[in-house]
Write a protein that holds these residues in place. Sequence first.
Motif, PDB file in Angstrom:
ATOM      1  N   LEU A   1      -6.961  14.812  25.334  1.00 51.09           N
ATOM      2  CA  LEU A   1      -8.151  14.013  25.629  1.00 51.09           C
ATOM      3  C   LEU A   1      -9.219  14.281  24.576  1.00 51.09           C
ATOM      4  CD1 LEU A   1      -8.326  14.802  29.443  1.00 51.09           C
ATOM      5  CD2 LEU A   1      -7.394  12.736  28.392  1.00 51.09           C
ATOM      6  N   LEU A   2     -10.017  13.261  24.303  1.00 54.89           N
ATOM      7  CA  LEU A   2     -11.151  13.428  23.391  1.00 54.89           C
ATOM      8  C   LEU A   2     -12.308  14.094  24.129  1.00 54.89           C
ATOM      9  CD1 LEU A   2     -11.099   9.956  21.650  1.00 54.89           C
ATOM     10  CD2 LEU A   2     -10.810  12.148  20.511  1.00 54.89           C
ATOM     11  N   THR A   3     -12.987  14.990  23.447  1.00 50.94           N
ATOM     12  CA  THR A   3     -14.236  15.537  23.976  1.00 50.94           C
ATOM     13  C   THR A   3     -15.329  14.494  23.758  1.00 50.94           C
ATOM     14  OG1 THR A   3     -14.854  16.517  21.870  1.00 50.94           O
ATOM     15  CG2 THR A   3     -13.555  17.909  23.384  1.00 50.94           C
ATOM     16  N   ASP A   4     -16.513  14.766  24.259  1.00 49.86           N
ATOM     17  CA  ASP A   4     -17.646  13.863  24.011  1.00 49.86           C
ATOM     18  C   ASP A   4     -17.900  13.723  22.512  1.00 49.86           C
ATOM     19  OD1 ASP A   4     -17.968  13.481  26.728  1.00 49.86           O
ATOM     20  OD2 ASP A   4     -19.645  14.894  26.905  1.00 49.86           O
ATOM     21  N   ALA A   5     -17.788  14.828  21.782  1.00 50.94           N
ATOM     22  CA  ALA A   5     -17.993  14.781  20.328  1.00 50.94           C
ATOM     23  C   ALA A   5     -16.914  13.933  19.654  1.00 50.94           C
ATOM     24  CB  ALA A   5     -17.991  16.198  19.747  1.00 50.94           C
ATOM     25  N   GLY A   6     -15.670  14.065  20.109  1.00 47.94           N
ATOM     26  CA  GLY A   6     -14.580  13.268  19.565  1.00 47.94           C
ATOM     27  C   GLY A   6     -14.789  11.785  19.817  1.00 47.94           C
ATOM     28  N   GLN A   7     -15.223  11.450  21.026  1.00 44.38           N
ATOM     29  CA  GLN A   7     -15.492  10.052  21.368  1.00 44.38           C
ATOM     30  C   GLN A   7     -16.656   9.508  20.550  1.00 44.38           C
ATOM     31  OE1 GLN A   7     -16.037   9.638  25.585  1.00 44.38           O
ATOM     32  NE2 GLN A   7     -13.996  10.414  26.046  1.00 44.38           N
ATOM     33  N   ALA A   8     -17.645  10.349  20.296  1.00 43.48           N
ATOM     34  CA  ALA A   8     -18.832   9.904  19.569  1.00 43.48           C
ATOM     35  C   ALA A   8     -18.529   9.609  18.100  1.00 43.48           C
ATOM     36  CB  ALA A   8     -19.935  10.954  19.673  1.00 43.48           C
ATOM     37  N   CYS A   9     -17.673  10.404  17.481  1.00 52.82           N
ATOM     38  CA  CYS A   9     -17.438  10.220  16.045  1.00 52.82           C
ATOM     39  C   CYS A   9     -16.285   9.274  15.739  1.00 52.82           C
ATOM     40  CB  CYS A   9     -17.258  11.555  15.346  1.00 52.82           C
ATOM     41  SG  CYS A   9     -15.732  12.414  15.719  1.00 52.82           S
ATOM     42  N   LEU A  10     -15.406   9.015  16.701  1.00 52.84           N
ATOM     43  CA  LEU A  10     -14.239   8.164  16.427  1.00 52.84           C
ATOM     44  C   LEU A  10     -14.594   6.767  15.938  1.00 52.84           C
ATOM     45  CD1 LEU A  10     -11.209   7.689  16.376  1.00 52.84           C
ATOM     46  CD2 LEU A  10     -11.326   7.156  18.831  1.00 52.84           C
ATOM     47  N   PRO A  11     -15.530   6.038  16.552  1.00 54.97           N
ATOM     48  CA  PRO A  11     -15.805   4.680  16.059  1.00 54.97           C
ATOM     49  C   PRO A  11     -16.236   4.640  14.587  1.00 54.97           C
ATOM     50  CG  PRO A  11     -16.786   4.983  18.220  1.00 54.97           C
ATOM     51  CD  PRO A  11     -16.303   6.334  17.766  1.00 54.97           C
ATOM     52  N   GLY A  12     -17.064   5.559  14.178  1.00 57.66           N
ATOM     53  CA  GLY A  12     -17.518   5.585  12.788  1.00 57.66           C
ATOM     54  C   GLY A  12     -16.397   5.928  11.823  1.00 57.66           C
ATOM     55  N   ILE A  13     -15.539   6.850  12.208  1.00 56.57           N
ATOM     56  CA  ILE A  13     -14.411   7.220  11.357  1.00 56.57           C
ATOM     57  C   ILE A  13     -13.430   6.058  11.274  1.00 56.57           C
ATOM     58  CG2 ILE A  13     -12.394   8.747  11.186  1.00 56.57           C
ATOM     59  CD1 ILE A  13     -14.272  10.973  12.315  1.00 56.57           C
ATOM     60  N   ARG A  14     -13.146   5.429  12.408  1.00 51.92           N
ATOM     61  CA  ARG A  14     -12.243   4.271  12.414  1.00 51.92           C
ATOM     62  C   ARG A  14     -12.809   3.153  11.536  1.00 51.92           C
ATOM     63  NH1 ARG A  14     -10.415   3.044  18.026  1.00 51.92           N
ATOM     64  NH2 ARG A  14      -8.839   4.553  17.505  1.00 51.92           N
ATOM     65  N   GLU A  15     -14.105   2.887  11.658  1.00 53.56           N
ATOM     66  CA  GLU A  15     -14.754   1.857  10.839  1.00 53.56           C
ATOM     67  C   GLU A  15     -14.672   2.208   9.356  1.00 53.56           C
ATOM     68  OE1 GLU A  15     -19.131  -0.052   9.911  1.00 53.56           O
ATOM     69  OE2 GLU A  15     -18.835   0.979  11.821  1.00 53.56           O
ATOM     70  N   GLY A  16     -14.847   3.481   9.044  1.00 48.46           N
ATOM     71  CA  GLY A  16     -14.748   3.910   7.654  1.00 48.46           C
ATOM     72  C   GLY A  16     -13.374   3.627   7.067  1.00 48.46           C
ATOM     73  N   PHE A  17     -12.317   3.926   7.818  1.00 49.57           N
ATOM     74  CA  PHE A  17     -10.972   3.641   7.332  1.00 49.57           C
ATOM     75  C   PHE A  17     -10.715   2.144   7.227  1.00 49.57           C
ATOM     76  CE2 PHE A  17      -9.982   8.090   8.505  1.00 49.57           C
ATOM     77  CZ  PHE A  17      -9.477   8.480   7.262  1.00 49.57           C
ATOM     78  N   GLU A  18     -11.253   1.368   8.150  1.00 50.19           N
ATOM     79  CA  GLU A  18     -11.113  -0.084   8.074  1.00 50.19           C
ATOM     80  C   GLU A  18     -11.810  -0.633   6.833  1.00 50.19           C
ATOM     81  OE1 GLU A  18     -12.572  -1.470  11.856  1.00 50.19           O
ATOM     82  OE2 GLU A  18     -10.772  -0.791  12.894  1.00 50.19           O
ATOM     83  N   ARG A  19     -12.980  -0.085   6.509  1.00 46.72           N
ATOM     84  CA  ARG A  19     -13.700  -0.534   5.314  1.00 46.72           C
ATOM     85  C   ARG A  19     -12.957  -0.144   4.037  1.00 46.72           C
ATOM     86  NH1 ARG A  19     -20.083  -0.031   5.900  1.00 46.72           N
ATOM     87  NH2 ARG A  19     -19.842  -1.209   3.985  1.00 46.72           N
ATOM     88  N   LEU A  20     -12.380   1.047   4.021  1.00 46.52           N
ATOM     89  CA  LEU A  20     -11.576   1.453   2.869  1.00 46.52           C
ATOM     90  C   LEU A  20     -10.379   0.523   2.700  1.00 46.52           C
ATOM     91  CD1 LEU A  20     -11.569   5.334   3.297  1.00 46.52           C
ATOM     92  CD2 LEU A  20     -12.547   4.056   1.382  1.00 46.52           C
ATOM     93  N   SER A  21      -9.731   0.200   3.797  1.00 48.90           N
ATOM     94  CA  SER A  21      -8.584  -0.702   3.750  1.00 48.90           C
ATOM     95  C   SER A  21      -8.990  -2.081   3.239  1.00 48.90           C
ATOM     96  CB  SER A  21      -7.957  -0.810   5.144  1.00 48.90           C
ATOM     97  OG  SER A  21      -6.844  -1.642   5.114  1.00 48.90           O
TER      98      SER A  21
ATOM     99  N   ALA B   1      -5.915  12.570  10.124  1.00 48.23           N
ATOM    100  CA  ALA B   1      -5.171  13.189  11.221  1.00 48.23           C
ATOM    101  C   ALA B   1      -5.924  13.021  12.535  1.00 48.23           C
ATOM    102  CB  ALA B   1      -4.927  14.667  10.926  1.00 48.23           C
ATOM    103  N   PHE B   2      -7.239  13.239  12.504  1.00 45.44           N
ATOM    104  CA  PHE B   2      -8.039  13.064  13.712  1.00 45.44           C
ATOM    105  C   PHE B   2      -7.968  11.623  14.207  1.00 45.44           C
ATOM    106  CE2 PHE B   2     -12.067  11.418  15.359  1.00 45.44           C
ATOM    107  CZ  PHE B   2     -12.045  12.028  16.612  1.00 45.44           C
ATOM    108  N   GLU B   3      -8.159  10.658  13.315  1.00 44.07           N
ATOM    109  CA  GLU B   3      -8.179   9.254  13.718  1.00 44.07           C
ATOM    110  C   GLU B   3      -6.847   8.845  14.337  1.00 44.07           C
ATOM    111  OE1 GLU B   3      -7.729   5.069  13.834  1.00 44.07           O
ATOM    112  OE2 GLU B   3      -6.565   6.322  12.472  1.00 44.07           O
ATOM    113  N   ALA B   4      -5.740   9.246  13.723  1.00 36.80           N
ATOM    114  CA  ALA B   4      -4.423   8.897  14.256  1.00 36.80           C
ATOM    115  C   ALA B   4      -4.178   9.573  15.600  1.00 36.80           C
ATOM    116  CB  ALA B   4      -3.334   9.273  13.255  1.00 36.80           C
TER     117      ALA B   4
END
Length: 97
Positions: A61-81, A13-16
């Motif tokens: 808008l993303l907070t600084d924390a949201g911006q910081a964790c998004l790339p890793g979460i997105r990469e994780g979903f890409e790796r799962l895919s 939900a966060f990533e989307a």
Amino acid sequence: MGRRLPPLNALRAFEAAARHLSLSRAADELSVTPAAVSHQIRTLEDHLGVALFRRDGRSLLLTDAGQACLPGIREGFERLSSAIDEIDSLGMAGVLT
């Protein structure tokens, strides 16, 4: 692993929502209601102890924390895919019995 991972649905939900910067568009993508997306994001924020989004008028808008964790979460979903694509490419069928 030292820290318990948050629920997968909360991460999805966060990533989307972060990708679309919209709860409604994230909800459409995930086939749930915007309230369900909001609830999952709140679950993730509670788990992490930080806010991931902020509202600016009608904008999300993303907070600084949201911006910081998004790339890793997105990469994780890409790796799962990619891992699932690998399984599909092997052409293995059948059920483990």
